[in-house]
Design a protein around this motif. Structure first.
Motif, PDB file in Angstrom:
ATOM      1  N   VAL A 206       2.276   3.954 -10.585  1.00  0.00           N
ATOM      2  CA  VAL A 206       0.902   4.342 -10.251  1.00  0.00           C
ATOM      3  C   VAL A 206       0.557   5.680 -10.885  1.00  0.00           C
ATOM      4  CG1 VAL A 206      -0.551   5.167  -8.352  1.00  0.00           C
ATOM      5  CG2 VAL A 206       0.658   2.988  -8.142  1.00  0.00           C
ATOM      6  N   THR A 207       1.481   6.633 -10.796  1.00  0.00           N
ATOM      7  CA  THR A 207       1.238   7.963 -11.388  1.00  0.00           C
ATOM      8  C   THR A 207       1.014   7.852 -12.887  1.00  0.00           C
ATOM      9  OG1 THR A 207       2.604   9.016  -9.684  1.00  0.00           O
ATOM     10  CG2 THR A 207       2.195  10.272 -11.704  1.00  0.00           C
ATOM     11  N   LEU A 208       1.863   7.057 -13.559  1.00  0.00           N
ATOM     12  CA  LEU A 208       1.717   6.893 -15.009  1.00  0.00           C
ATOM     13  C   LEU A 208       0.364   6.280 -15.360  1.00  0.00           C
ATOM     14  CD1 LEU A 208       2.880   6.666 -17.954  1.00  0.00           C
ATOM     15  CD2 LEU A 208       3.652   4.384 -17.302  1.00  0.00           C
ATOM     16  N   LEU A 209      -0.009   5.198 -14.665  1.00  0.00           N
ATOM     17  CA  LEU A 209      -1.242   4.498 -15.020  1.00  0.00           C
ATOM     18  C   LEU A 209      -2.486   5.304 -14.669  1.00  0.00           C
ATOM     19  CD1 LEU A 209      -0.305   0.812 -14.063  1.00  0.00           C
ATOM     20  CD2 LEU A 209      -0.368   1.870 -16.326  1.00  0.00           C
ATOM     21  N   LYS A 210      -2.402   6.134 -13.633  1.00  0.00           N
ATOM     22  CA  LYS A 210      -3.548   7.004 -13.325  1.00  0.00           C
ATOM     23  C   LYS A 210      -3.742   8.031 -14.430  1.00  0.00           C
ATOM     24  CE  LYS A 210      -3.981   6.661  -8.310  1.00  0.00           C
ATOM     25  NZ  LYS A 210      -3.927   7.395  -7.017  1.00  0.00           N
ATOM     26  N   ARG A 211      -2.643   8.504 -14.997  1.00  0.00           N
ATOM     27  CA  ARG A 211      -2.751   9.424 -16.142  1.00  0.00           C
ATOM     28  C   ARG A 211      -3.407   8.737 -17.338  1.00  0.00           C
ATOM     29  NH1 ARG A 211       3.433  11.726 -15.902  1.00  0.00           N
ATOM     30  NH2 ARG A 211       3.176  13.138 -14.108  1.00  0.00           N
TER      31      ARG A 211
ATOM     32  N   PHE B 219      -6.536   4.752 -15.203  1.00  0.00           N
ATOM     33  CA  PHE B 219      -6.788   3.610 -14.338  1.00  0.00           C
ATOM     34  C   PHE B 219      -7.059   4.074 -12.906  1.00  0.00           C
ATOM     35  CE2 PHE B 219      -4.419   1.814 -17.851  1.00  0.00           C
ATOM     36  CZ  PHE B 219      -5.082   0.613 -18.077  1.00  0.00           C
ATOM     37  N   SER B 220      -8.017   3.424 -12.268  1.00  0.00           N
ATOM     38  CA  SER B 220      -8.362   3.756 -10.894  1.00  0.00           C
ATOM     39  C   SER B 220      -7.498   2.962  -9.917  1.00  0.00           C
ATOM     40  CB  SER B 220      -9.833   3.430 -10.619  1.00  0.00           C
ATOM     41  OG  SER B 220     -10.052   2.028 -10.707  1.00  0.00           O
ATOM     42  N   ASP B 221      -7.505   3.381  -8.627  1.00  0.00           N
ATOM     43  CA  ASP B 221      -6.768   2.641  -7.611  1.00  0.00           C
ATOM     44  C   ASP B 221      -7.240   1.189  -7.539  1.00  0.00           C
ATOM     45  OD1 ASP B 221      -5.277   4.824  -6.983  1.00  0.00           O
ATOM     46  OD2 ASP B 221      -6.107   5.148  -4.979  1.00  0.00           O
ATOM     47  N   GLU B 222      -8.559   0.992  -7.665  1.00  0.00           N
ATOM     48  CA  GLU B 222      -9.116  -0.358  -7.573  1.00  0.00           C
ATOM     49  C   GLU B 222      -8.612  -1.236  -8.721  1.00  0.00           C
ATOM     50  OE1 GLU B 222     -10.807   2.460  -7.205  1.00  0.00           O
ATOM     51  OE2 GLU B 222     -11.067   2.255  -5.027  1.00  0.00           O
ATOM     52  N   GLU B 223      -8.546  -0.678  -9.933  1.00  0.00           N
ATOM     53  CA  GLU B 223      -8.042  -1.446 -11.080  1.00  0.00           C
ATOM     54  C   GLU B 223      -6.559  -1.780 -10.892  1.00  0.00           C
ATOM     55  OE1 GLU B 223     -10.527  -0.152 -15.026  1.00  0.00           O
ATOM     56  OE2 GLU B 223      -9.224   1.367 -14.143  1.00  0.00           O
TER      57      GLU B 223
ATOM     58  N   SER C 163      -5.097   4.853   2.414  1.00  0.00           N
ATOM     59  CA  SER C 163      -4.371   5.876   1.643  1.00  0.00           C
ATOM     60  C   SER C 163      -4.170   5.394   0.213  1.00  0.00           C
ATOM     61  CB  SER C 163      -3.030   6.172   2.316  1.00  0.00           C
ATOM     62  OG  SER C 163      -2.254   4.995   2.420  1.00  0.00           O
ATOM     63  N   GLY C 164      -3.619   6.246  -0.629  1.00  0.00           N
ATOM     64  CA  GLY C 164      -3.523   5.956  -2.049  1.00  0.00           C
ATOM     65  C   GLY C 164      -2.675   4.746  -2.383  1.00  0.00           C
ATOM     66  N   ALA C 165      -2.906   4.193  -3.558  1.00  0.00           N
ATOM     67  CA  ALA C 165      -2.168   3.032  -4.033  1.00  0.00           C
ATOM     68  C   ALA C 165      -0.697   3.375  -4.254  1.00  0.00           C
ATOM     69  CB  ALA C 165      -2.784   2.524  -5.329  1.00  0.00           C
ATOM     70  N   PHE C 166       0.190   2.379  -4.059  1.00  0.00           N
ATOM     71  CA  PHE C 166       1.605   2.573  -4.338  1.00  0.00           C
ATOM     72  C   PHE C 166       2.132   1.360  -5.100  1.00  0.00           C
ATOM     73  CE2 PHE C 166       1.352   0.609  -0.150  1.00  0.00           C
ATOM     74  CZ  PHE C 166       2.288  -0.418  -0.212  1.00  0.00           C
TER      75      PHE C 166
END
Length: 607
Positions: free
Chosen positions: A169-174, A177-181, A195-198
């Motif tokens: 998740v951390t990599l893809l947010k960088r 990408f959003s939590d929804e995606e 709470s946040g995506a995992f």
């Protein structure tokens, strides 16, 4: 992402010597003006694969494969259009950004492209963790201990997911990408508390799942050491780009091998596929923990006429083979069943006896569906027990009824006689009763297709080499050469003038091509087609040619031929519906259909 400029594509195409390129894969010998060799897309002993230096095209007279340099690389290495252009660009010194986009990907919704991009990043991340980090050493050693080689790991894109809840998740947010995606992709989970995506996958060996074009669309993660109630395997959920009923594991790799071997091996699990691949059996595919669907059968039918079902040798495997085998009698595919002895699964058999034994004794000696049905019926029966003996005979005769030719019937009844001690005459007499019951059941069974076209009214699979197929080929040949002619048909009220589904699919693709490019270009059009079977039809059509001097006469004659055939099929369909209506005592429906049949026959005579 931007599209590869047409000028650059043309430069790469013109600077690529197709004889030199194909000569890197096939040993070619010059005969006359063309070069010949053994086709890389199917097994053959005599060269039927021709390469034309003048036309910069190839064609196989055996299997029908054809195209240019770009489509050859697409097919032989199972690459996308962009990847093939980039590969040839590097070969000829023309730089192409792999990030450039063309072909099928540009036609996808932007959301789907984002999901594919997220999966590509995830696959690269998991593979890096497995092969290049301390955290992945345990998983890597586990795979080596299971007999995996580094080449196999890299070929199948196998990786490792960390135990950290948010590493991917951390990599893809960088990457933006959003939590929804991430949730929509199935790679992450958003809890109900908001709470946040995992990460969905943690502490698992990761096996990428691909679509028919080789794009990663999901994953299956396997634990090394099972703990608690966690599942041994965890698969991606259904997403806009991943549907288990439309996916066959390893299909993108297997389809080229299948064209050469002439068959596809259908396994239960992807570990069997990978083990078989290491043993040199590269045409293996597997279902993704779901029932076989019509889509799966359609995918198999694109690349082969023969499927060998190879399931585990335990009771569950026999039941799976039974389920799979019963899908095939009504389909054009020829299926056989390979039995793994000793209750072993294919992976275990390969480890115990080796690849040569598996190829020769198991895959090399499959059973026909009827032979397998007899073996299945015989399991767990004691033929010395009268009840078991009679039950066995009943089940076998029921299987044979309505499914055998006279020769097959005699062979199987003789075999049944030898097994049971019952005379062939007695079995034949009993068989005739089973056949009669089967015929009555078929005759009186209510049709689920009343009001819909009969199966025979619309061709299944590839068009046959019939007069109507020849007419369609002539029509397509002129449409590929003449955009004005194509526009005439596109703008008519009739729509597609073709009958077979493959030609209609090409007609639709050609409409989009002319809208975008304006001018005829067979090479470029073929490169826009994702389906190798459609490319094959287009290239066969282009190579076969037709008289340009009598184009209008050929077109008129072809239209008449196709219309006549369409009416004949419609009459056949309505006759079938009429018979079904009479069986159901629906006389008003039968009269209406009779009237329609008369009108169709009048229109047929007017052609």
């Amino acid at each position: 992402m931007k599209r590869i400029p047409e000028e650059k594509i043309e430069t790469i195409r013109s600077q690529t010597d197709i004889v030199g390129l194909i000569g890197e894969y096939v040993q070619l010998t010059k005969r006359g003006r063309n070069w010949f060799g053994l086709c890389p897309f199917h097994d053959e002993n005599s060269p039927s694969f021709s390469v034309s230096e003048d036309k910069q095209m190839f064609h196989c007279f055996g299997c029908g494969a054809g195209g240019n340099a770009i489509t050859f690389v697409m097919d032989v290495e199972n690459l996308s259009f962009v990847e093939a252009v980039a590969k040839l660009g590097a070969r000829s010194g023309v730089e192409v950004e792999v990030g450039d986009m063309a072909g099928s990907e540009k036609q996808l919704p932007s959301g789907h492209r984002r999901l594919l991009e997220a999966h590509r990043y995830a696959e690269e991340f998991y593979r890096h963790l497995l092969l290049n980090t301390v955290e992945g050493e345990e998983a890597l050693n586990y795979l080596y201990g299971r007999g995996f080689t580094r080449d196999t790991i890299e070929k199948f894109g196998i990786g490792w997911s960390l135990g950290n809840r948010e590493s991917l998740v951390t990599l893809l947010k960088r990457k933006g990408f959003s939590d929804e995606e991430l949730s929509e992709s199935g790679l992450a989970i958003i809890p109900d508390n908001g709470s946040g995506a995992f990460d969905r996958f943690r502490n698992r060996v990761m096996f990428p799942l691909h679509d028919t074009n080789g794009k990663t669309v999901g994953f299956s993660g396997r634990v090394i050491q099972k703990a608690g109630n966690e599942p041994k395997y965890l698969n991606s959920p259904e997403t806009p780009i991943f549907n288990k009923s439309e996916i066959l594991y390893n299909y993108h790799n297997a389809r080229l091998a299948a064209r050469k071997s002439g068959n596809v091996i259908l396994f239960e699990g992807f570990m069997d596929v990978i083990s078989a691949d290491e043993a040199g059996i590269q045409s293996g595919v597997a279902l993704m923990g779901t029932a076989m669907s019509d889509k799966h059968l359609s995918l198999l039918g694109r690349v082969t006429n023969e499927v060998i079902i190879c399931t585990d040798g335990d009771n569950a495997g026999w039941e799976a083979a039974r389920r799979f085998s019963r899908m095939f009698p009504t389909n054009r595919l020829d299926a056989k069943v390979a039995i793994v002895p000793e209750g072993l699964d294919p992976d275990d058999y390969l480890k115990k006896y080796g690849g040569e034994a598996f190829r020769d004794r198991i895959i090399g000696q499959p059973h026909t569906l009827l032979s397998f049905a007899m073996m299945y019926a015989k399991r767990e029966k004691n033929l010395k027990n009268e009840n078991d003996l009679l039950q066995y005979i009943h089940e076998v005769l029921k299987e044979l009824a309505g499914k055998t030719t006279p020769v097959e019937r005699d062979i199987y009844l003789k075999q049944l006689s030898e097994e049971t001690g019952v005379s062939v005459d007695a079995l034949t007499s009993q068989f005739r009763k089973s056949e009669a019951r089967h015929t009555r059941k078929e005759r009186h069974a209510p049709s689920e297709e009343i009001g819909r076209p009969a199966e025979s009214a619309r061709p299944q699979g590839k068009p046959r080499k019939s007069p109507v197929a020849r007419a369609e080929r002539i029509m397509l040949h002129h449409m590929l050469r003449d955009g004005t002619l194509f526009a005439r048909f596109r703008d008519s009220d009739e729509g597609s003038p073709f009958f077979h589904d493959e030609y209609t699919a090409i007609f639709v693709r050609l409409a989009g091509f002319y809208e975008e490019y304006g001018e005829p270009d067979v090479h470029r059009f073929c490169e826009t087609l994702d389906d190798p079977e459609l490319r094959k039809i287009v290239m066969e059509t282009a190579i076969a040619g037709s008289s340009g001097e009598h184009a209008e006469e050929e077109i008129r004659d072809s239209i008449r031929h196709i219309r006549k055939y369409r009416i004949e099929m419609s009459i056949s369909d309505k006759l079938q519906q009429s018979r079904e209506a009479e069986k159901m005592s629906d006389l008003s429906r039968a009269l209406q259909l009779s009237s329609e049949i008369i009108a169709l026959r009048k229109s047929l005579s007017a052609l």
